[in-house]
Structure formats: C-alpha cells, structure tokens
Scaffold this motif. Sequence first.
Motif, mmCIF file in Angstrom:
data_model
loop_
_atom_site.group_PDB
_atom_site.id
_atom_site.type_symbol
_atom_site.label_atom_id
_atom_site.label_comp_id
_atom_site.label_asym_id
_atom_site.label_seq_id
_atom_site.Cartn_x
_atom_site.Cartn_y
_atom_site.Cartn_z
ATOM 1 N N ARG A 1 0.936 -1.522 0.108
ATOM 2 C CA ARG A 1 0.141 -0.689 0.184
ATOM 3 C C ARG A 1 0.934 1.225 -0.403
ATOM 4 O O ARG A 1 0.625 2.166 -0.202
ATOM 5 C CB ARG A 1 -1.116 -0.016 1.188
ATOM 6 C CG ARG A 1 -2.133 -1.015 1.261
ATOM 7 C CD ARG A 1 -3.225 -0.640 2.269
ATOM 8 N NE ARG A 1 -2.826 -0.681 3.367
ATOM 9 C CZ ARG A 1 -2.268 -1.982 4.425
ATOM 10 N NH1 ARG A 1 -3.411 -3.035 3.495
ATOM 11 N NH2 ARG A 1 -3.203 -2.548 5.540
ATOM 12 N N GLY A 2 2.026 0.810 0.171
ATOM 13 C CA GLY A 2 2.700 1.668 -0.146
ATOM 14 C C GLY A 2 3.213 3.236 2.060
ATOM 15 O O GLY A 2 1.745 3.275 2.397
ATOM 16 N N LEU A 3 4.508 3.008 2.110
ATOM 17 C CA LEU A 3 4.778 3.442 3.834
ATOM 18 C C LEU A 3 5.148 4.916 3.623
ATOM 19 O O LEU A 3 6.263 4.909 2.198
ATOM 20 C CB LEU A 3 5.677 2.762 4.579
ATOM 21 C CG LEU A 3 5.502 1.148 4.832
ATOM 22 C CD1 LEU A 3 6.509 0.107 5.228
ATOM 23 C CD2 LEU A 3 4.487 1.148 5.452
ATOM 24 N N LYS A 4 4.971 5.348 3.880
ATOM 25 C CA LYS A 4 5.655 7.148 4.228
ATOM 26 C C LYS A 4 6.912 7.255 4.585
ATOM 27 O O LYS A 4 6.900 8.260 4.589
ATOM 28 C CB LYS A 4 3.963 8.493 4.614
ATOM 29 C CG LYS A 4 2.944 7.914 3.271
ATOM 30 C CD LYS A 4 2.918 8.057 2.480
ATOM 31 C CE LYS A 4 2.298 7.568 1.367
ATOM 32 N NZ LYS A 4 1.710 7.262 0.279
ATOM 33 N N THR A 5 6.847 6.630 6.119
ATOM 34 C CA THR A 5 8.202 6.961 6.833
ATOM 35 C C THR A 5 9.011 5.765 6.991
ATOM 36 O O THR A 5 8.424 5.005 6.302
ATOM 37 C CB THR A 5 7.529 7.739 8.186
ATOM 38 O OG1 THR A 5 7.079 6.532 8.304
ATOM 39 C CG2 THR A 5 6.223 8.950 7.820
ATOM 40 N N THR A 6 10.051 5.844 7.342
ATOM 41 C CA THR A 6 10.869 4.829 7.833
ATOM 42 C C THR A 6 10.533 3.777 9.378
ATOM 43 O O THR A 6 10.357 2.491 9.326
ATOM 44 C CB THR A 6 12.586 5.201 8.216
ATOM 45 O OG1 THR A 6 12.666 6.042 9.339
ATOM 46 C CG2 THR A 6 12.913 5.592 7.344
ATOM 47 N N ARG A 7 9.403 4.529 9.738
ATOM 48 C CA ARG A 7 8.679 3.695 11.050
ATOM 49 C C ARG A 7 7.834 3.192 10.612
ATOM 50 O O ARG A 7 6.738 2.954 9.627
ATOM 51 C CB ARG A 7 7.891 5.148 12.209
ATOM 52 C CG ARG A 7 7.366 4.401 12.707
ATOM 53 C CD ARG A 7 7.194 5.290 14.071
ATOM 54 N NE ARG A 7 6.810 4.633 15.399
ATOM 55 C CZ ARG A 7 6.240 5.613 16.265
ATOM 56 N NH1 ARG A 7 6.182 7.114 16.342
ATOM 57 N NH2 ARG A 7 5.915 5.243 16.932
ATOM 58 N N LEU A 8 7.440 1.475 11.391
ATOM 59 C CA LEU A 8 6.977 0.758 10.460
ATOM 60 C C LEU A 8 5.903 0.350 11.909
ATOM 61 O O LEU A 8 5.978 0.214 12.934
ATOM 62 C CB LEU A 8 8.173 -0.831 10.895
ATOM 63 C CG LEU A 8 9.408 -0.793 9.198
ATOM 64 C CD1 LEU A 8 9.892 -1.667 9.496
ATOM 65 C CD2 LEU A 8 8.383 -0.297 8.152
ATOM 66 N N ILE B 1 8.214 -2.546 -1.210
ATOM 67 C CA ILE B 1 8.363 -3.839 -1.944
ATOM 68 C C ILE B 1 8.182 -3.862 -2.921
ATOM 69 O O ILE B 1 8.776 -2.885 -4.045
ATOM 70 C CB ILE B 1 5.968 -4.303 -2.625
ATOM 71 C CG1 ILE B 1 6.082 -5.139 -2.598
ATOM 72 C CG2 ILE B 1 6.219 -3.021 -3.221
ATOM 73 C CD1 ILE B 1 4.581 -5.783 -3.151
ATOM 74 N N THR B 2 9.237 -4.780 -3.229
ATOM 75 C CA THR B 2 10.212 -5.625 -4.511
ATOM 76 C C THR B 2 8.615 -5.685 -5.798
ATOM 77 O O THR B 2 7.569 -6.279 -6.097
ATOM 78 C CB THR B 2 10.506 -6.251 -4.785
ATOM 79 O OG1 THR B 2 10.667 -7.691 -4.494
ATOM 80 C CG2 THR B 2 11.919 -6.180 -3.344
ATOM 81 N N ASP B 3 9.099 -5.821 -6.902
ATOM 82 C CA ASP B 3 8.720 -6.658 -8.133
ATOM 83 C C ASP B 3 8.514 -7.974 -7.607
ATOM 84 O O ASP B 3 7.132 -8.509 -7.916
ATOM 85 C CB ASP B 3 8.998 -7.170 -9.809
ATOM 86 C CG ASP B 3 9.105 -5.296 -9.636
ATOM 87 O OD1 ASP B 3 8.797 -4.663 -9.356
ATOM 88 O OD2 ASP B 3 10.323 -4.881 -10.789
ATOM 89 N N LEU B 4 9.045 -9.071 -7.409
ATOM 90 C CA LEU B 4 8.579 -10.546 -6.736
ATOM 91 C C LEU B 4 7.290 -10.126 -5.719
ATOM 92 O O LEU B 4 6.502 -10.801 -6.025
ATOM 93 C CB LEU B 4 10.134 -11.269 -6.132
ATOM 94 C CG LEU B 4 10.078 -12.500 -5.634
ATOM 95 C CD1 LEU B 4 9.095 -13.609 -6.980
ATOM 96 C CD2 LEU B 4 11.372 -12.470 -5.444
ATOM 97 N N GLY B 5 7.628 -9.158 -4.935
ATOM 98 C CA GLY B 5 6.932 -8.892 -4.328
ATOM 99 C C GLY B 5 5.331 -9.260 -4.225
ATOM 100 O O GLY B 5 3.971 -9.311 -4.159
ATOM 101 N N LYS B 6 5.118 -8.030 -5.556
ATOM 102 C CA LYS B 6 4.269 -8.051 -5.993
ATOM 103 C C LYS B 6 3.776 -9.490 -6.570
ATOM 104 O O LYS B 6 1.914 -9.137 -6.763
ATOM 105 C CB LYS B 6 4.214 -6.209 -7.155
ATOM 106 C CG LYS B 6 4.651 -5.250 -7.013
ATOM 107 C CD LYS B 6 4.857 -4.266 -7.804
ATOM 108 C CE LYS B 6 5.005 -3.271 -7.429
ATOM 109 N NZ LYS B 6 5.805 -2.059 -8.091
ATOM 110 N N GLN B 7 4.093 -9.659 -7.217
ATOM 111 C CA GLN B 7 3.640 -10.902 -7.843
ATOM 112 C C GLN B 7 3.504 -11.994 -7.243
ATOM 113 O O GLN B 7 2.739 -12.497 -7.333
ATOM 114 C CB GLN B 7 5.266 -11.627 -8.729
ATOM 115 C CG GLN B 7 5.252 -12.655 -9.748
ATOM 116 C CD GLN B 7 5.853 -12.963 -10.615
ATOM 117 O OE1 GLN B 7 7.310 -13.249 -9.890
ATOM 118 N NE2 GLN B 7 6.256 -12.981 -11.760
ATOM 119 N N THR B 8 3.962 -12.001 -6.359
ATOM 120 C CA THR B 8 3.629 -12.598 -5.144
ATOM 121 C C THR B 8 2.205 -13.354 -4.572
ATOM 122 O O THR B 8 0.871 -13.951 -4.750
ATOM 123 C CB THR B 8 4.304 -12.946 -3.583
ATOM 124 O OG1 THR B 8 6.695 -13.434 -4.049
ATOM 125 C CG2 THR B 8 4.432 -13.528 -2.275
#
Length: 121
Positions: free
Chosen positions: A18-25, A53-60
């Motif tokens: 969904r997209g993170l805006k900060t480094t805080r998790l 997320i990476t391309d592999l993550g999107k694919q998963t």
Amino acid sequence: MSGKLSKDEMDALKEVARGLKTTRLSHKVFKNVKALTSQKLAAYERKTGILQITDLGKQTIFMTLCIDCLRQLKADPCLKVNGEALAFLLRKGHLETREGEVGHFITAKGEESLADIDAQR
C-alpha cells in the motif's frame, strides 16, 4: 512464487504494498521485515530508507489473489472477484464463461492447478 508465507507475513507484505510514507514500521511489518527482505519481497529504498515492495513481492500478492479467486469461483461461479485476476485467469485458460449461463466456471486446467497447489501444502 517464492517460499511459503504465513498469513501474518502476507498481511505485512500487503501493508508494505500500500506504500509506506516513513521509515517507521507498524508492529506487524516490523515483526515480519526479516522474512520479507530475506525472500526479496521487500527492500529498503537507498535514499530514503523506506521499506518498499519489490517486483517479486507484487507478483507474490497477485498470484495469491489469483489462487483465492480460483477457490472462490470453484465454490460459487456467480461470485464477483477481482477484475485483474479474473482477466488473467480467463486469458490463461483456468476459467471459462459458458453460453446461456451466468458466471465464470473453472476449467480442467484450473482444477489441475488447484490440485498442484494443494499438494504442495
């Protein structure tokens, strides 16, 4: 698809997608960040340090969505499912539409794919 992910790890991956805006998790992502990065499903951006997320993550995520759609349509062919996954499954021959009937029906190829997936579990 990469190694098996637990439900918690998949939820964390979807949160990163969904997209993170900060480094805080969030707690869920923080708890699963090692699993996600080691499987190369997520990576830290070089300049900002934000987990993405990476391309592999999107694919998963997409393949998991397709498998869920197959299972749902097997149970109820008239169910409304994700459009992208539905188009992909129709194009690949896992689903079909029948003349005079409403809904999308799973083909023999789709049944075989589900059987293979269940056998791997």
